[in-house]
Scaffold this motif. Structure first.
Motif, short mmCIF file in Angstrom:
data_model
loop_
_atom_site.label_atom_id
_atom_site.label_comp_id
_atom_site.label_asym_id
_atom_site.label_seq_id
_atom_site.Cartn_x
_atom_site.Cartn_y
_atom_site.Cartn_z
N HIS A 20 0.80 -1.23 0.00
CA HIS A 20 0.00 0.00 0.00
C HIS A 20 0.83 1.27 0.00
O HIS A 20 2.01 1.27 0.36
CB HIS A 20 -0.92 0.02 1.23
N TYR A 27 -5.00 12.51 -9.62
CA TYR A 27 -5.14 11.34 -10.48
C TYR A 27 -5.13 11.73 -11.95
O TYR A 27 -5.83 12.66 -12.37
CB TYR A 27 -6.44 10.61 -10.15
N ASN A 29 -3.62 6.91 -8.44
CA ASN A 29 -4.61 6.66 -7.39
C ASN A 29 -5.90 7.44 -7.68
O ASN A 29 -5.93 8.66 -7.54
CB ASN A 29 -4.04 7.06 -6.03
N TYR A 84 -0.58 1.26 -16.22
CA TYR A 84 -1.18 -0.03 -15.87
C TYR A 84 -1.01 -1.03 -17.01
O TYR A 84 -0.80 -2.23 -16.78
CB TYR A 84 -2.66 0.14 -15.53
N SER A 136 -2.22 6.95 -15.86
CA SER A 136 -2.54 5.77 -15.08
C SER A 136 -2.85 4.58 -15.99
O SER A 136 -2.39 3.45 -15.76
CB SER A 136 -3.74 6.05 -14.18
N VAL A 156 -6.70 0.14 -2.12
CA VAL A 156 -5.63 -0.84 -2.35
C VAL A 156 -6.24 -2.23 -2.54
O VAL A 156 -5.80 -3.00 -3.40
CB VAL A 156 -4.61 -0.83 -1.21
N TRP A 185 2.95 1.41 -4.44
CA TRP A 185 2.86 2.82 -4.83
C TRP A 185 3.37 3.71 -3.69
O TRP A 185 3.13 3.42 -2.52
CB TRP A 185 1.40 3.21 -5.10
N LYS A 224 -8.41 -6.13 -8.81
CA LYS A 224 -8.35 -5.83 -10.24
C LYS A 224 -7.17 -6.57 -10.89
O LYS A 224 -7.32 -7.21 -11.94
CB LYS A 224 -8.21 -4.33 -10.47
N ARG A 271 -9.18 -2.92 -3.70
CA ARG A 271 -9.81 -2.96 -5.02
C ARG A 271 -8.77 -3.14 -6.12
O ARG A 271 -8.95 -3.92 -7.06
CB ARG A 271 -10.62 -1.69 -5.29
N GLU A 272 -7.65 -2.42 -6.00
CA GLU A 272 -6.58 -2.55 -6.99
C GLU A 272 -6.00 -3.97 -6.97
O GLU A 272 -5.66 -4.53 -8.02
CB GLU A 272 -5.47 -1.53 -6.70
#
Length: 279
Positions: free
Chosen positions: A91, A258, A252, A267, A263, A100, A167, A106, A102-103
């Motif tokens: 985190h 953001y 984030n 990713y 992002s 975090v 991150w 994902k 949720r990420e």
């Protein structure tokens, strides 16, 4: 003349002792990053995160033993089919919050056939403002954080292939976790985290590193990143470097800085990198 000679020897000795103390007391890369929490500008650059709630149907909290004789909590997403592929998620400075988690889920879905463990280096503390986040980050000791990471690697098992991602605060610790994973390490992703600055330690890496950095970052700035690239080259290690016209925290969604485009691109690189190494 004799007195002058003795005085010179004393001065040289004192200087050497001071140099030794400076060397032994030099803060580690993770400690250097934690020290940034004392910088008002650094804290101010981290706006309070947008309130966010995530409820998973497949993730669960686990407890495992750490190498310092204690226990730690983590968030586990177990692979549907038995596999030795593991991704350790670390985190940012707010702690193991719902963003975090949720990420983590994902990446679990996008990578496929992987066990994901989101670590908690704050031992249960989660911040919703920069003031508390700074306190929690500075309260983390290298010894405790390493014990938590080693415990997670032990939980994964000696046959596990371990990749890491993090991150901010977790970006630096992602690299440190990869060093701790030793020969089990297969890949490291770090987002705008403090790089390791000891080339001798970088030589111990057993895998490639992917770095996503922000050119507008005032702290993990282009100078820091350029040195990291040079150090990795000197260590004979592979660094896939991606830099964006964005600011610290750009990946984030709960952060006001953001950046959707940066992002998404970062990713994409990250997912390809991890999929290749966690087959």
């Amino acid at each position: 003349m004799k007195k002058l000679f003795l005085l010179t020897l004393l001065m040289i000795s004192a200087g050497y002792t001071f140099a030794q103390k400076m060397a032994c007391c030099k803060p580690s890369a993770t400690q250097q990053f934690a020290m940034l929490a004392s910088d008002k500008k650094f804290r101010a650059s981290h706006k309070d995160p947008v309130k966010f709630h995530f409820q998973s149907a497949i993730g669960k909290t686990i407890t495992y033993h750490t190498t310092d004789g204690k226990t730690a909590n983590a968030y586990l997403l177990k692979a549907k089919t038995a596999t030795n592929n593991y991704l350790l998620v670390i985190h940012e400075w707010y702690g193991l919050n719902d963003f975090v988690k949720r990420e983590a889920e994902k990446m679990y879905n996008d990578i496929g056939n992987v066990n994901v463990i989101a670590l908690d280096l704050y031992d249960g503390k989660v911040a919703d403002n920069s003031q508390d986040a700074g306190k929690y980050m500075q309260a983390v000791t290298d010894a405790r954080a390493k014990a938590i990471i080693k415990g997670a690697i032990g939980y994964a098992g000696s046959k596990a292939k371990v990749a890491t991602i993090g991150w901010c605060f977790g970006g630096g610790w992602s690299l440190q976790a990869t060093l701790l994973a030793n020969k089990q390490a297969v890949g490291c992703v770090m987002y705008y985290g403090m790089p390791e600055q000891d080339v001798a330690k970088l030589k111990m890496l057993n895998c490639a590193v992917l770095g996503n950095f922000a050119n507008k970052d005032q702290w993990i700035n282009t100078k820091v990143v350029t040195k990291f690239a040079a150090d990795m080259k000197a260590a004979g290690k592979t660094l896939y470097l991606h830099q964006y016209d964005a600011d610290h925290g750009f990946a984030n969604p709960s952060n006001p800085v953001y950046d959707t485009n940066a992002s998404k691109e970062a990713y994409g690189y990250t997912l390809t990198f991890l999929k290749t190494r966690l087959k």
